[in-house]
Design a protein around this motif. Structure first.
Motif, PDB file in Angstrom:
ATOM      1  N   LYS A  20      11.095  10.627  20.648  1.00  0.00           N
ATOM      2  CA  LYS A  20      11.216  10.521  18.634  1.00  0.00           C
ATOM      3  C   LYS A  20       9.957   9.294  18.457  1.00  0.00           C
ATOM      4  CE  LYS A  20      15.437  10.885  17.440  1.00  0.00           C
ATOM      5  NZ  LYS A  20      17.509   9.924  17.259  1.00  0.00           N
ATOM      6  N   ASP A  50      14.953  10.061  24.593  1.00  0.00           N
ATOM      7  CA  ASP A  50      15.953  10.278  23.018  1.00  0.00           C
ATOM      8  C   ASP A  50      14.895   9.916  22.121  1.00  0.00           C
ATOM      9  OD1 ASP A  50      17.278  11.719  23.705  1.00  0.00           O
ATOM     10  OD2 ASP A  50      18.714  10.983  24.191  1.00  0.00           O
ATOM     11  N   GLN A 102      14.938   4.686  12.998  1.00  0.00           N
ATOM     12  CA  GLN A 102      13.534   5.213  12.829  1.00  0.00           C
ATOM     13  C   GLN A 102      12.237   4.151  12.161  1.00  0.00           C
ATOM     14  OE1 GLN A 102      12.836   7.758  13.121  1.00  0.00           O
ATOM     15  NE2 GLN A 102      10.052   7.344  12.813  1.00  0.00           N
TER      16      GLN A 102
END
Length: 441
Positions: free
Chosen positions: A180, A176, A353
């Protein structure tokens, strides 16, 4: 006597039922070229699969098996499966029938337990007549630069689908995190003039390691970047790393362990040199592989240097290991370990992020730094460099005792091949007192 016989029969039937292999779960992973159906089973199971037509169906027979999950709750969207049916067969066996939208080529195998799943029966539904992978587009051409093409960078997010990769202490899955990060990196590449990015996978599905390099070749890649966030046996190791291919094997114990862990995902493949004499094929492959490794080390060093500005490094230099995804003989390839997900702090960072963006920007800066110096022929960057060279003044340098052409190139921010070409040299040997021309950097 009759009662005793009936009791014994019931006991035998009960023991047979208890020894049946349970099918405890099911998952579906749709991908562009195939769909993977995974059955969680309590242990090794003897099975047989065959296809039927009119209408299209795939039959999976499991010997001495018992269904303990609900196929009706499965999301089949994006897959060639219309419906899944099941029923007991021959008293103790289980038959599973997939009603299909079209004919497929089936393939099945079993997987041993890993850190997340137990025993599994895997059935791949391969769409031979449909779209394999995204068709490679023609290299993008920038219209205002004499028709020069973009540099194509293929970004590979490691693992995917049934293969979660490494799992951190808090349960963060490598597959995952790297998907991203790969998407962010591809977006940065596409925004940079003179570059085009392609992703090997755009969703949560698995692509074979050899197929990842084949896909890069289909896209006519100038560079292949595989993004990972792996783990080690203990939580202490931390820091980002960059790997290039080693023909002799790994350069450290950690590198060897990581290479073995990655390669376990795919055990088949190889390079084809059809129509070549064995000796000639070996020479050609060695030459191509050597050039590819040298270029990989160059771009890897540039990427590592930029990563070191924003994150802790695990090693100060580019490491080399026998990762399968790096074994393309004609495409410079690097594998970036964004950090050790087994380290609690790095797992926390990689889950955010802002940290992934920081790493992606550093990788992009390293890639651009390398290609600005050594752009592939026919690209926009090569054309721009030629324009700058044509409009810049040329300096001269007189060779001193102890000078080497590589040292002169390094001091003047150019390359040995560029100096050789600029001065019409046949090799890299220079003599004391010799005057060479230096293109402006």
């Amino acid at each position: 006597m009759l009662a005793a016989g009936v009791g014994a029969l019931l006991l035998i039937l009960s023991m047979a039922a208890q020894s049946a292999t349970r099918v405890e779960g099911v998952r579906v992973w749709p991908a562009p070229d195939h769909t993977r159906l995974v059955l969680d089973v309590a242990g090794q199971v003897e099975h047989n699969i065959f296809s039927l037509k009119g209408p299209s169906r795939l039959v999976i027979d499991l010997k001495n098996a018992d269904l303990k999950t609900d196929f009706g709750r499965l999301d089949l969207s994006g897959s060639p499966i219309r419906k899944i049916r099941s029923a007991p067969r021959n008293g103790s066996d289980l038959r599973v029938v997939l009603d299909l939208k079209a004919d497929i080529k089936p393939r099945s195998f079993q997987l041993e337990p890993n850190g997340q799943y137990g025993h599994r029966l895997v059935v791949d539904l391969i769409d031979e007549g449909g779209r394999k992978f995204d068709e490679p587009a023609k290299p993008t051409v920038t219209q205002d630069s004499a028709g020069k093409r973009d540099i194509v960078v293929v970004v590979d997010a490691g693992h995917g689908g049934e293969d979660p990769g490494a799992i951190g202490p808090r349960g963060t899955r490598e597959k995952d995190v790297v998907l991203k990060m790969a998407r962010t990196l591809a977006s940065l590449i596409d925004k940079q003039p003179g570059y085009t990015a392609k992703l090997t996978r755009t969703g949560d599905y698995y692509i074979g390691l050899r197929n990842r390099t084949l896909l890069a070749r289909k896209h006519n890649a100038d560079l292949f970047v595989s993004v990972h966030a792996d783990a080690f046996r203990t939580p202490q190791p931390k820091g980002a790393s960059v790997f290039a291919l080693s023909q002799r094997g790994a350069t450290s114990e950690t590198a060897r362990w990581l290479a073995q862990s990655e390669n376990r995902s795919d055990l088949t493949g190889g390079v084809s040199l059809d129509g070549r004499d064995d000796t000639l094929a070996g020479v050609l492959l060695d030459l191509s592989m050597t050039a590819s490794i040298n270029a990989s080390l160059g771009v890897g060093s540039s990427v590592l240097g930029n990563l070191g500005k924003v994150a802790k490094l695990h090693k100060s230099g580019v490491e080399q290991a026998a990762f399968v995804v790096l074994k393309s003989p004609d495409i410079p390839s690097i594998l970036v370990e964004a950090g050790f997900i087994s380290n609690p702090q790095e797992e926390k960072n990689l889950s955010t992020q802002w940290y992934r963006d920081k790493l992606a920007k550093a990788i992009m800066s390293g890639v651009d730094e390398y290609f600005q110096k050594t752009p592939p022929p026919g690209t926009l960057l090569a054309w721009q460099k030629q324009q700058r060279r044509g409009s810049a003044s040329v300096s001269q340098y007189r060779i001193q005792r102890g000078d080497t052409l590589s040292g002169v190139a390094r001091e003047n921010e150019t390359t040995v091949s560029e100096l050789m070409q600029f001065n019409g040299l046949r090799d890299d040997r220079v003599m004391v007192g010799q005057t060479i021309r230096i293109p402006a950097s």
